[in-house]
Scaffold this motif. Structure first.
Motif, PDB file in Angstrom:
ATOM      1  N   THR A   5       9.342 -18.772   7.893  1.00 48.33           N
ATOM      2  CA  THR A   5       8.734 -18.479   6.604  1.00 48.33           C
ATOM      3  C   THR A   5       7.900 -17.226   6.758  1.00 48.33           C
ATOM      4  O   THR A   5       7.842 -16.644   7.838  1.00 48.33           O
ATOM      5  CB  THR A   5       7.889 -19.679   6.118  1.00 48.33           C
ATOM      6  OG1 THR A   5       7.472 -19.430   4.781  1.00 48.33           O
ATOM      7  CG2 THR A   5       6.687 -19.917   6.999  1.00 48.33           C
ATOM      8  N   SER A   6       7.250 -16.801   5.720  1.00 46.16           N
ATOM      9  CA  SER A   6       6.397 -15.622   5.826  1.00 46.16           C
ATOM     10  C   SER A   6       4.993 -15.965   5.351  1.00 46.16           C
ATOM     11  O   SER A   6       4.796 -16.903   4.581  1.00 46.16           O
ATOM     12  CB  SER A   6       6.963 -14.467   4.998  1.00 46.16           C
ATOM     13  OG  SER A   6       7.010 -14.820   3.638  1.00 46.16           O
ATOM     14  N   ILE A   7       4.041 -15.208   5.857  1.00 49.84           N
ATOM     15  CA  ILE A   7       2.642 -15.368   5.486  1.00 49.84           C
ATOM     16  C   ILE A   7       2.152 -14.007   5.014  1.00 49.84           C
ATOM     17  O   ILE A   7       2.316 -13.012   5.719  1.00 49.84           O
ATOM     18  CB  ILE A   7       1.797 -15.846   6.680  1.00 49.84           C
ATOM     19  CG1 ILE A   7       2.283 -17.203   7.164  1.00 49.84           C
ATOM     20  CG2 ILE A   7       0.320 -15.879   6.322  1.00 49.84           C
ATOM     21  CD1 ILE A   7       1.621 -17.674   8.444  1.00 49.84           C
ATOM     22  N   LYS A   8       1.550 -13.963   3.845  1.00 51.31           N
ATOM     23  CA  LYS A   8       1.017 -12.708   3.334  1.00 51.31           C
ATOM     24  C   LYS A   8      -0.373 -12.482   3.913  1.00 51.31           C
ATOM     25  O   LYS A   8      -1.214 -13.368   3.911  1.00 51.31           O
ATOM     26  CB  LYS A   8       0.950 -12.726   1.814  1.00 51.31           C
ATOM     27  CG  LYS A   8       2.318 -12.730   1.177  1.00 51.31           C
ATOM     28  CD  LYS A   8       2.205 -12.573  -0.336  1.00 51.31           C
ATOM     29  CE  LYS A   8       3.553 -12.662  -0.994  1.00 51.31           C
ATOM     30  NZ  LYS A   8       4.346 -11.457  -0.858  1.00 51.31           N
ATOM     31  N   THR A   9      -0.593 -11.269   4.417  1.00 52.03           N
ATOM     32  CA  THR A   9      -1.890 -10.900   4.961  1.00 52.03           C
ATOM     33  C   THR A   9      -2.061  -9.399   4.798  1.00 52.03           C
ATOM     34  O   THR A   9      -1.129  -8.691   4.407  1.00 52.03           O
ATOM     35  CB  THR A   9      -2.014 -11.342   6.431  1.00 52.03           C
ATOM     36  OG1 THR A   9      -3.353 -11.163   6.855  1.00 52.03           O
ATOM     37  CG2 THR A   9      -1.075 -10.595   7.342  1.00 52.03           C
ATOM     38  N   SER A  10      -3.219  -8.904   5.129  1.00 52.31           N
ATOM     39  CA  SER A  10      -3.466  -7.466   5.026  1.00 52.31           C
ATOM     40  C   SER A  10      -2.792  -6.746   6.198  1.00 52.31           C
ATOM     41  O   SER A  10      -2.461  -7.357   7.226  1.00 52.31           O
ATOM     42  CB  SER A  10      -4.965  -7.188   5.043  1.00 52.31           C
ATOM     43  OG  SER A  10      -5.502  -7.496   6.321  1.00 52.31           O
ATOM     44  N   GLU A  11      -2.615  -5.452   6.043  1.00 54.87           N
ATOM     45  CA  GLU A  11      -2.042  -4.659   7.126  1.00 54.87           C
ATOM     46  C   GLU A  11      -2.942  -4.689   8.352  1.00 54.87           C
ATOM     47  O   GLU A  11      -2.456  -4.715   9.484  1.00 54.87           O
ATOM     48  CB  GLU A  11      -1.818  -3.216   6.673  1.00 54.87           C
ATOM     49  CG  GLU A  11      -0.707  -3.070   5.666  1.00 54.87           C
ATOM     50  CD  GLU A  11      -0.527  -1.625   5.210  1.00 54.87           C
ATOM     51  OE1 GLU A  11      -1.348  -0.756   5.577  1.00 54.87           O
ATOM     52  OE2 GLU A  11       0.453  -1.381   4.487  1.00 54.87           O
ATOM     53  N   ARG A  14      -2.327  -7.952  10.151  1.00 51.56           N
ATOM     54  CA  ARG A  14      -1.010  -7.870  10.788  1.00 51.56           C
ATOM     55  C   ARG A  14      -1.067  -7.010  12.044  1.00 51.56           C
ATOM     56  O   ARG A  14      -0.549  -7.387  13.102  1.00 51.56           O
ATOM     57  CB  ARG A  14       0.010  -7.293   9.809  1.00 51.56           C
ATOM     58  CG  ARG A  14       1.411  -7.206  10.418  1.00 51.56           C
ATOM     59  CD  ARG A  14       2.247  -6.056   9.923  1.00 51.56           C
ATOM     60  NE  ARG A  14       1.544  -4.787  10.015  1.00 51.56           N
ATOM     61  CZ  ARG A  14       1.722  -3.777   9.156  1.00 51.56           C
ATOM     62  NH1 ARG A  14       2.540  -3.910   8.129  1.00 51.56           N
ATOM     63  NH2 ARG A  14       1.067  -2.654   9.304  1.00 51.56           N
TER      64      ARG A  14
END
Length: 84
Positions: A5-11, A14
């Motif tokens: 799956t994916s997780i949204k985060t800031s650059e 990351r």
């Protein structure tokens, strides 16, 4: 491992995860799996506290529980406020 799956985060996050993983010779996915497995949930901390009190012969009363919660709060404060 389960379904990806994916997780949204800031650059910035990351990039930090990428750096931490590289320093450990692993992937971001493996790093996140390790971090998630290592961190206790509130219920797990409570269960361990109950077991520790039992082993020490301490009655696990509300004041003892509160002292434990206060101790965890101090630990988190020294860790930079991580994981409430």
């Amino acid at each position: 491992m389960g379904k990806p799956t994916s997780i949204k985060t800031s650059e910035e996050v990351r990039d930090r995860l990428r750096l931490l993983a590289a320093e450990r010779g692993t992937t971001i996915t493996e790093l996140l799996e390790e971090l998630a497995a290592r961190e206790l949930t509130e219920a797990e901390r409570e269960q361990r506290a109950l077991e520790a009190a039992r082993e020490l012969g301490v009655e696990y009363t509300e004041p003892v529980q509160q002292a434990g919660r206060d101790a965890w709060a101090k630990i988190r404060a020294h860790q930079g406020g991580a994981a409430a």
